[in-house]
Write a protein that holds these residues in place. Structure first.
Motif, PDB file in Angstrom:
ATOM      1  N   GLY A 234       0.564  -1.343   0.114  1.00  0.00           N
ATOM      2  CA  GLY A 234       0.023   0.096   0.093  1.00  0.00           C
ATOM      3  C   GLY A 234       0.680   1.083  -0.014  1.00  0.00           C
ATOM      4  O   GLY A 234       0.472   2.252  -0.886  1.00  0.00           O
ATOM      5  N   SER A 237       3.006   1.360  -3.626  1.00  0.00           N
ATOM      6  CA  SER A 237       2.034   1.895  -4.710  1.00  0.00           C
ATOM      7  C   SER A 237       1.622   3.269  -4.676  1.00  0.00           C
ATOM      8  O   SER A 237       1.554   3.894  -5.773  1.00  0.00           O
ATOM      9  CB  SER A 237       0.552   0.847  -4.835  1.00  0.00           C
ATOM     10  OG  SER A 237      -0.199   0.790  -3.549  1.00  0.00           O
ATOM     11  N   THR A 238       1.282   3.726  -3.358  1.00  0.00           N
ATOM     12  CA  THR A 238       0.914   5.115  -3.418  1.00  0.00           C
ATOM     13  C   THR A 238       2.153   6.150  -3.603  1.00  0.00           C
ATOM     14  O   THR A 238       1.718   6.954  -4.290  1.00  0.00           O
ATOM     15  CB  THR A 238       0.318   5.534  -2.053  1.00  0.00           C
ATOM     16  OG1 THR A 238      -0.897   4.558  -1.739  1.00  0.00           O
ATOM     17  CG2 THR A 238      -0.386   6.641  -1.655  1.00  0.00           C
ATOM     18  N   ASN A 265      -9.236  -2.272  -0.252  1.00  0.00           N
ATOM     19  CA  ASN A 265      -7.848  -2.043  -0.078  1.00  0.00           C
ATOM     20  C   ASN A 265      -7.449  -0.524  -0.118  1.00  0.00           C
ATOM     21  O   ASN A 265      -6.266  -0.016   0.014  1.00  0.00           O
ATOM     22  CB  ASN A 265      -6.512  -2.683  -0.625  1.00  0.00           C
ATOM     23  CG  ASN A 265      -6.856  -4.307  -0.376  1.00  0.00           C
ATOM     24  OD1 ASN A 265      -6.880  -4.696   0.960  1.00  0.00           O
ATOM     25  ND2 ASN A 265      -6.682  -5.085  -1.370  1.00  0.00           N
ATOM     26  N   LEU A 267      -7.025   3.489   0.726  1.00  0.00           N
ATOM     27  CA  LEU A 267      -6.101   3.933   1.738  1.00  0.00           C
ATOM     28  C   LEU A 267      -6.771   5.555   1.757  1.00  0.00           C
ATOM     29  O   LEU A 267      -6.354   6.400   0.859  1.00  0.00           O
ATOM     30  CB  LEU A 267      -4.701   4.133   1.486  1.00  0.00           C
ATOM     31  CG  LEU A 267      -4.092   2.729   1.511  1.00  0.00           C
ATOM     32  CD1 LEU A 267      -2.581   2.792   1.073  1.00  0.00           C
ATOM     33  CD2 LEU A 267      -4.199   1.903   2.792  1.00  0.00           C
ATOM     34  N   PHE A 270      -4.591   9.301   3.129  1.00  0.00           N
ATOM     35  CA  PHE A 270      -3.108   8.706   3.646  1.00  0.00           C
ATOM     36  C   PHE A 270      -2.210   9.585   4.119  1.00  0.00           C
ATOM     37  O   PHE A 270      -1.363   9.093   4.977  1.00  0.00           O
ATOM     38  CB  PHE A 270      -2.877   7.744   2.249  1.00  0.00           C
ATOM     39  CG  PHE A 270      -1.692   6.908   2.353  1.00  0.00           C
ATOM     40  CD1 PHE A 270      -1.663   5.973   3.318  1.00  0.00           C
ATOM     41  CD2 PHE A 270      -0.670   7.069   1.546  1.00  0.00           C
ATOM     42  CE1 PHE A 270      -0.789   5.044   3.580  1.00  0.00           C
ATOM     43  CE2 PHE A 270       0.433   5.918   1.758  1.00  0.00           C
ATOM     44  CZ  PHE A 270       0.439   4.995   2.816  1.00  0.00           C
ATOM     45  N   HIS A 325      -0.474  -1.494   6.458  1.00  0.00           N
ATOM     46  CA  HIS A 325       0.123  -0.550   5.435  1.00  0.00           C
ATOM     47  C   HIS A 325       0.933   0.579   6.287  1.00  0.00           C
ATOM     48  O   HIS A 325       1.665   1.437   5.617  1.00  0.00           O
ATOM     49  CB  HIS A 325      -0.917   0.160   4.743  1.00  0.00           C
ATOM     50  CG  HIS A 325      -1.925   0.808   5.477  1.00  0.00           C
ATOM     51  ND1 HIS A 325      -3.001   0.145   6.202  1.00  0.00           N
ATOM     52  CD2 HIS A 325      -1.890   2.120   5.847  1.00  0.00           C
ATOM     53  CE1 HIS A 325      -3.848   1.399   6.772  1.00  0.00           C
ATOM     54  NE2 HIS A 325      -3.063   2.402   6.577  1.00  0.00           N
TER      55      HIS A 325
END
Length: 574
Positions: A234, A237-238, A265, A267, A270, A325
Motif C-alpha cells: 500500500g 504503490s501510493t 484495500n 487508503l 493517507f 500498511h
C-alpha cells in the motif's frame, strides 16, 4: 517508599536469594530455523496466554482468588496491565505495590507475565495517565479535532508528555529488573495499547498543523528510499503513483488526503495518516527505548486492525496505529519495539488475513488478544502449528471458570506438545489444521505425503449408533516424526496420507502401528496401541473391504472427557 512496598520487600529479597546461584540472560528473542523464538531462562519458550480484563489487577484483593483459576486454565503466561495512574499518583513519587503483588501472585502459581504499559495511550485515549497529567493541559496539551476542540488524548507533540511517560516507564522497568531478573516472571512488555487517533486522521492543533506544513521529514524519506524494494504494497504503490518523490509536502509525495473507501484495500486520508504514524512512532519508540535501557526484555506494540465496512478508514480504526500498511513507519522509527502484533476479534477469514499480514520476516506472530469461544480455541492450533505463533491469548481470560472455557482443553493439548512445536518451528515439518462446516477439508504437503484433513462425526466402536452431529469446526497440529511417521493432535477430524511421489515398486501403504499417548518431560509415553475397532485398518479398510490401499489414514477416537488426543502413527509400504 509506600508502607505496602516494605511488606512485599522481605518476600521479594528471599525469593531473589534462593536463586542467587543461577544466572540467566534476560528474556530475549532469537532468530533461528527461519523463525523467531522467545528465550526465557536461556531456553525456548512457548507462551500459552491469556489477557486479563483491564481492571482486574488494579488491586491485590481482587486478583487473589483469580491466580489459581488461571493456572487451572493451563495458561503459562498472563498479559496484565500496569497503570501509570497507580504507580505514579503524584509526580515523581512512585508506588509499585500493585506491581509487586502482581508479580508475586503470578510467581506463586508458576506463571509468567507480559506487562501492558497503560501509560499515555490505552485504546488511543489518555485515560490511564495520572491526574497531574490529565488536568494540566498547559503543560501536557491535548490533541485537537478539526473544530479546534481538545479531546482526551495527550498530544505526541508535547515534549513534557514524552519526558514524563518515558521516565515512568523506565522507572517501572528498573523496578521489575531489580526484583525479577533472576526469576523472570515478567518476560515481555507491551508499550502502550492500541495507539492512534479515533475520529480524526491527524491532530489539528496549531503545533501539529505547522508540522504537517513542513513536509515529509528527511529521515523518513531516507528510510523509504533505502528500502524501496521491500516496502509494504500500500505504501509503495501510493508513493509510486506520485512519482517516487523524495522531497515535498505530505500530499505532494503521497497524494491528496481524500476518502477512498470504494475498494477493500483503499487508503483514505493517507498522507495525514502517515503523518500521524510518523509522530506516534517517534514518540512511542523513545518511550520503549527508555524502558529497554533499564531492562532489555522483548517489547511489542499492539494494533486495533483496519477492517472492511465500519472500520475501513483512519479514525474509524486508530489512525496512525501499527496496521499493516504502516508497518514500515513503525519499524523505521521505533527500533526498540521488537515486534508488532494484531488484536484479533475477527471471524476465521479475518484471522487468516491478519496472520499472513503480521507474520513476516523480522516480525513473529504474537496474538495478545483473540476473541473467546470454541472457534478461536480451535484456530489457536492453526496459529501455533502454521505460523509459529509465539503466543495466543484470549482476552478476558478471567471471565469464566476453567471447565467452561474451551481454551482450557486447547492449552492442555498444546502444553503436551510444546517441546515438539518449538523443535519443529521454521523447518517445514509441522502443519496447523483448522476445518469447519464451510470448508470441511484442508490439504498440505508434509514429510513426503499429501495430507488431507476432513471434518468428521465423532466415532466410537465400529457398528455403534451415531448420536452426535458433526462438530462445527476442528483444530489440530500434525508433526513429521520420522520416515513415514507422524504425530497428530486433535479431535473431530480425520487425516489421509497419500505419498506425494509413490514408489512404483511399493505403491501401497499400510499401518505399522498407531498409538495414543502423552508426553511426560518431553518423552513419548504410549497409553494404548490402537487396532481393530479402535484403529483404521491401515489404508482405509472399512467394514466392506479395502477402500484405498495406496493411502494411510488416521481417525481420532472419541474421548469420553471431550479432551484432545495425541496419536503417533507409522506406515510401511509394500
Amino acid at each position: 517508599m509506600n508502607m505496602k512496598n516494605y511488606l512485599f520487600l522481605p518476600v521479594l529479597l528471599l525469593a531473589v536469594n534462593t536463586v542467587r546461584s543461577q544466572s540467566f540472560k534476560p528474556p530475549h528473542l532469537v532468530r533461528q530455523n527461519n523463525t523467531t523464538q522467545l528465550i526465557v531462562k536461556d531456553k525456548p519458550f512457548l507462551a500459552l496466554g491469556g489477557e486479563l480484563h483491564n481492571s482486574s489487577v488494579s488491586t491485590p484483593a481482587y486478583m487473589r482468588p483469580i491466580w489459581a483459576k488461571m493456572k487451572a486454565k493451563n495458561v503459562n503466561t498472563l498479559l496484565a496491565p500496569v497503570y501509570w495512574e497507580l504507580i505514579e499518583p503524584q509526580e515523581g513519587k512512585f508506588d509499585f505495590a500493585v506491581v509487586d503483588s502482581m508479580i508475586l501472585g503470578a510467581r506463586k502459581q508458576n506463571l509468567h507475565l507480559g506487562i501492558l504499559w497503560f501509560g499515555l495511550f490505552k485504546t488511543t485515549y489518555s485515560t490511564y495517565a495520572p491526574l497531574w497529567v490529565k488536568a494540566n493541559l498547559a503543560k501536557y496539551p491535548r490533541v485537537k479535532n478539526k473544530e479546534g476542540e481538545p479531546i482526551p488524548v495527550v498530544s505526541v507533540f508535547s515534549a513534557n508528555a514524552l519526558q514524563a511517560n518515558a521516565k515512568a516507564f523506565k522507572r517501572l522497568m528498573e523496578h521489575i529488573r531489580q526484583i525479577d531478573e533472576k526469576q523472570q516472571t515478567v518476560i515481555l512488555a507491551q508499550v502502550e495499547n492500541e495507539p492512534g487517533l479515533f475520529y480524526n486522521p491527524r491532530d489539528y492543533s496549531d503545533e501539529a498543523t505547522n508540522a504537517y506544513k513542513e513536509g515529509v521529514p528527511a529521515d523518513l524519506m531516507s528510510y523509504l528510499t533505502a528500502n524501496k524494494a521491500n516496502l509494504q504494497p500500500g505504501l509503495d504503490s501510493t508513493w509510486k503513483a506520485n512519482g517516487y518523490k523524495t522531497t515535498g509536502g505530505w500530499e505532494d509525495v503521497f497524494g491528496k488526503s481524500v476518502l477512498n473507501d470504494k475498494t477493500p484495500n483503499g487508503l483514505s486520508y493517507f498522507p495525514e495518516e502517515l503523518f500521524t504514524a510518523y509522530h506516534y512512532t517517534k514518540f512511542i519508540g523513545k518511550v520503549a527505548a527508555a524502558g529497554k535501557e533499564a531492562y532489555p526484555i522483548p517489547m511489542f506494540i499492539n494494533a486495533w486492525p483496519k477492517a472492511a465496512g465500519l472500520m475501513s478508514t483512519p479514525g474509524k480504526y486508530p489512525s496512525g496505529g501499527p496496521v499493516p500498511h504502516l508497518l514500515d513507519i513503525w519499524r523505521a522509527n521505533a527500533p526498540a519495539i521488537d515486534f508488532i502484533t494484531p488484536n484479533v476479534y475477527a471471524s476465521k477469514q479475518g484471522v487468516y488475513a491478519l496472520a499472513e499480514q503480521y507474520h513476516r520476516s523480522g516480525n513473529p506472530l504474537f496474538i495478545p488478544e483473540i476473541k473467546q469461544g470454541p472457534e478461536a480455541a480451535n484456530l489457536a492450533f492453526w496459529l501455533y502449528g502454521q505460523h509459529d505463533a509465539l503466543c495466543v491469548a484470549p482476552f478476558g481470560i478471567d471471565d469464566s471458570p476453567a471447565e467452561e472455557d474451551p481454551f482450557t482443553r486447547t492449552f492442555a493439548a498444546v502444553a503436551q506438545v510444546k517441546e515438539l512445536i518449538l523443535s519443529h518451528q521454521g523447518k517445514g515439518t509441522m502443519a496447523g489444521i483448522f476445518v469447519d462446516s464451510t470448508v470441511a477439508s484442508q490439504s498440505f504437503p508434509l514429510n513426503g505425503f499429501t495430507v488431507k484433513a476432513n471434518l468428521v462425526v465423532p466415532r466410537g466402536f465400529a457398528g455403534a449408533a451415531t448420536t452426535e452431529k458433526k462438530a462445527p469446526f476442528a483444530g489440530g497440529i500434525v508433526f513429521a516424526a520420522g520416515p513415514d511417521e507422524f504425530i497428530a493432535v486433535g479431535r473431530d477430524y480425520e487425516l489421509t496420507f497419500t505419498p506425494t511421489n509413490p514408489n512404483p515398486q511399493k505403491p501401497r501403504v499400510d499401518l505399522d502401528f498407531m498409538e495414543e499417548g502423552t508426553f511426560v518431560n518431553a518423552r513419548w509415553v504410549p497409553s494404548r496401541r490402537l487396532n481393530g475397532d479402535e484403529g483404521t485398518g491401515g489404508g482405509g479398510i472399512g467394514a466392506f473391504g479395502v477402500k484405498n490401499n495406496k493411502a494411510g489414514s488416521l481417525r481420532f477416537q472419541k474421548n469420553p472427557t471431550g479432551a484432545y488426543t495425541i496419536v503417533r502413527i507409522k506406515f510401511f509400504r509394500y
